[in-house]
Design a protein around this motif. Structure first.
Motif, short mmCIF file in Angstrom:
data_model
loop_
_atom_site.label_atom_id
_atom_site.label_comp_id
_atom_site.label_asym_id
_atom_site.label_seq_id
_atom_site.Cartn_x
_atom_site.Cartn_y
_atom_site.Cartn_z
N GLU A 13 87.35 72.30 -10.10
CA GLU A 13 86.36 72.00 -9.07
C GLU A 13 85.08 71.62 -9.76
N VAL A 14 84.29 70.81 -9.06
CA VAL A 14 82.99 70.45 -9.64
C VAL A 14 81.92 70.69 -8.57
N ARG A 15 80.78 71.15 -9.02
CA ARG A 15 79.71 71.41 -8.07
C ARG A 15 78.83 70.18 -7.99
N GLU A 20 81.15 72.25 -3.39
CA GLU A 20 82.16 72.28 -4.45
C GLU A 20 83.23 71.26 -4.08
N LYS A 21 83.52 70.38 -5.03
CA LYS A 21 84.55 69.38 -4.74
C LYS A 21 85.78 69.70 -5.59
N ARG A 22 86.94 69.75 -4.97
CA ARG A 22 88.16 70.05 -5.73
C ARG A 22 88.75 68.75 -6.28
N LEU A 23 88.89 68.70 -7.61
CA LEU A 23 89.37 67.47 -8.24
C LEU A 23 90.84 67.58 -8.65
N LEU A 24 91.26 68.78 -9.05
CA LEU A 24 92.68 69.01 -9.36
C LEU A 24 93.14 70.21 -8.55
N GLY A 41 99.90 57.74 -12.77
CA GLY A 41 99.11 57.84 -11.54
C GLY A 41 98.11 56.72 -11.48
N GLU A 42 97.66 56.43 -10.27
CA GLU A 42 96.66 55.38 -10.11
C GLU A 42 95.33 55.87 -10.66
N SER A 43 94.40 54.94 -10.76
CA SER A 43 93.07 55.28 -11.22
C SER A 43 92.46 56.35 -10.32
N GLY A 44 91.90 57.39 -10.92
CA GLY A 44 91.26 58.44 -10.13
C GLY A 44 92.22 59.52 -9.65
N SER A 45 93.49 59.49 -10.09
CA SER A 45 94.46 60.48 -9.59
C SER A 45 94.35 61.83 -10.29
N GLY A 46 93.60 61.88 -11.41
CA GLY A 46 93.39 63.17 -12.08
C GLY A 46 94.09 63.30 -13.43
N LYS A 47 94.55 62.19 -13.98
CA LYS A 47 95.29 62.23 -15.26
C LYS A 47 94.37 62.70 -16.40
N SER A 48 93.21 62.05 -16.51
CA SER A 48 92.30 62.41 -17.61
C SER A 48 91.76 63.83 -17.45
N LEU A 49 91.46 64.21 -16.21
CA LEU A 49 90.95 65.56 -16.00
C LEU A 49 91.98 66.60 -16.44
N THR A 50 93.25 66.31 -16.19
CA THR A 50 94.32 67.22 -16.61
C THR A 50 94.31 67.37 -18.13
N GLU A 61 79.79 72.20 -15.79
CA GLU A 61 79.71 71.93 -14.34
C GLU A 61 81.09 71.99 -13.66
N TYR A 62 82.14 72.00 -14.46
CA TYR A 62 83.49 72.06 -13.89
C TYR A 62 83.98 73.50 -13.90
N ARG A 63 84.63 73.90 -12.80
CA ARG A 63 85.24 75.23 -12.77
C ARG A 63 86.75 75.06 -12.87
N ASP A 178 95.65 59.67 -24.17
CA ASP A 178 95.15 59.24 -22.87
C ASP A 178 94.97 57.72 -22.86
N GLU A 179 95.90 57.01 -22.28
CA GLU A 179 95.89 55.55 -22.21
C GLU A 179 95.60 54.92 -23.58
N PRO A 180 96.33 55.30 -24.63
CA PRO A 180 95.96 54.84 -25.97
C PRO A 180 96.18 53.36 -26.22
N1 ATP Z 1 81.71 65.20 -12.24
C1 ATP Z 1 82.43 64.65 -11.25
N2 ATP Z 1 81.93 64.58 -10.00
C2 ATP Z 1 82.65 64.04 -9.00
N3 ATP Z 1 83.89 63.51 -9.14
C3 ATP Z 1 84.43 63.55 -10.37
C4 ATP Z 1 83.74 64.11 -11.50
N4 ATP Z 1 84.53 64.00 -12.59
C5 ATP Z 1 85.68 63.37 -12.17
N5 ATP Z 1 85.61 63.11 -10.85
C6 ATP Z 1 86.65 62.45 -10.03
O1 ATP Z 1 87.90 63.05 -10.26
C7 ATP Z 1 88.93 62.10 -10.05
C8 ATP Z 1 89.94 62.15 -11.16
O2 ATP Z 1 89.36 61.60 -12.35
P1 ATP Z 1 90.22 61.25 -13.66
O3 ATP Z 1 89.27 60.73 -14.68
O4 ATP Z 1 91.06 62.40 -14.04
O5 ATP Z 1 91.14 60.05 -13.13
P2 ATP Z 1 92.30 59.25 -13.89
O6 ATP Z 1 93.56 59.48 -13.16
O7 ATP Z 1 92.29 59.58 -15.33
O8 ATP Z 1 91.84 57.76 -13.65
P3 ATP Z 1 91.62 56.54 -14.68
O9 ATP Z 1 92.98 56.00 -14.95
O10 ATP Z 1 90.76 55.59 -13.91
O11 ATP Z 1 90.94 57.11 -15.89
C9 ATP Z 1 88.26 60.75 -9.90
O12 ATP Z 1 88.24 60.39 -8.56
C10 ATP Z 1 86.86 61.00 -10.41
O13 ATP Z 1 85.91 60.17 -9.77
#
Ligand code: ATP
Length: 289
Positions: A13-15, A20-24, A41-50, A61-63, A178-180
């Motif tokens: 989650e991010v504040r 609080e917004k849940r990202l994963l 996954g498509e862009s923004g699906s959460g791959k990099s955050l994982t 800032e991330y929980r 990550d997308e090397p």
């Molecule tokens: N600090 C933040 N505040 C708000 N949203 C965030 C924050 N950090 C990440 N996100 C959102 O979390 C979602 C997942 O991001 P992530 O980078 O994991 O996507 P991804 O699947 O790796 O996409 P890409 O292929 O474009 O890199 C995205 O919608 C991103 O905008």
């Protein structure tokens, strides 16, 4: 096969302001020793955050909650220094843009030697020898020249080979990529994937490989994890998922890819030949489109 990495109910989650917004949400998967798990996954699906959560690279800032067990040890509870020690030795990360990973003011060789010496009691001569071996291993034809050069003198493909060679040099058990190859042209992408796959199999490295491109993952992954809007929507054997996706969203991802392939085939195949063969979803020639 033994499990190297077990991620369970990983949530992030991010504040922002008072909200609080849940990202994963409850991401769970296992990576077996010596195997490669593709994250699609498509862009923004959460791959990099994982990946960043696993590597402990997210800011304060991330929980982050859940468990990330690497060889049975929960990485989320490690101290910053313990995690840093693990990064680059047990776990290595390869990023999309290698240019940002190198210092433009230092030669490639000196950066490699420094990295090697940070991870073991090597003399400068031994570290140099190992660095040159890593360059050769990744198929760079004139390792001595590359060793002397600076990042701006190398192409993106060469730099990515250096980065992968460097990651492998440290003998990690786990590589997170990550997308090397996303920033590279398709021929270079193909060559690097081949090299990477060969070396990681030889060394029995486990790999988490992130891509938005099923063609790339089909080349190197054994298992697949499909993500959508911060959640896992499908996981299992790559070929099983490709032939019979259980989730409608996964099917949609595959259909989009097939449409692109079809457009490419129509543009490149003479009309009379088109009807004779249909392009299978995972054809090697499909890589990169
Ligand atoms: N600090 C933040 N505040 C708000 N949203 C965030 C924050 N950090 C990440 N996100 C959102 O979390 C979602 C997942 O991001 P992530 O980078 O994991 O996507 P991804 O699947 O790796 O996409 P890409 O292929 O474009 O890199 C995205 O919608 C991103 O905008």
């Amino acid at each position: 096969m033994e499990t190297l990495l077990a991620v369970k109910n990983l949530s992030v989650e991010v504040r922002s302001g008072t909200e609080e917004k849940r990202l994963l949400r409850d991401v769970s998967f296992e990576l077996r020793k010596g195997s490669c798990l593709g994250i699609l996954g498509e862009s923004g699906s959460g791959k990099s955050l994982t990946c960043k959560s696993v590597m402990g690279l997210l800011g304060p800032e991330y929980r982050v909650s859940g468990t990330v067990a690497y060889k049975g040890r929960d990485l989320l509870s490690l101290r910053r220094e313990e995690m840093r020690a693990l990064r680059g030795s047990g776990i290595a990360m390869i990023l999309q843009n290698p240019m940002t990973a190198f210092d433009p003011l230092l030669s490639i060789g000196s950066q490699m030697v420094e990295t090697v010496r940070q991870h073991g009691p090597f003399s400068p001569a031994e570290a140099r020898r190992r660095s040159l071996d890593a360059l050769t291993l990744m198929g760079l034809r004139h390792p001595d020249d590359v060793f002397r050069q600076y990042a701006h003198q190398l192409s993106g493909g060469m730099l990515q080979r250096v980065m992968i060679g460097l990651a492998l040099l440290l003998g990690p058990d786990l590589i997170i990529a990550d997308e090397p190859t996303t920033a590279l042209d398709t021929v270079t992408q193909d060559e690097i994937l081949k090299e990477f796959d060969r070396v990681r199999r030889e060394r029995r490295c486990s790999v988490l490989f992130v891509s938005h491109d099923l063609g790339v993952l089909a080349r190197i992954a054994d298992d697949l994890l499909v993500m959508d809007r911060g959640e896992v929507i499908e996981q299992g054997d790559l070929r099983r998922i490709c032939s019979a996706p259980r989730s409608r969203r996964t099917g949609h991802l595959f259909d989009t890819r097939l449409m692109l392939l079809d457009a490419f085939r129509k543009a490149t195949t003479p009309r009379e030949e088109r009807s004779r063969h249909e392009e299978p979803l995972l054809a090697p020639a499909a890589t990169g489109f």
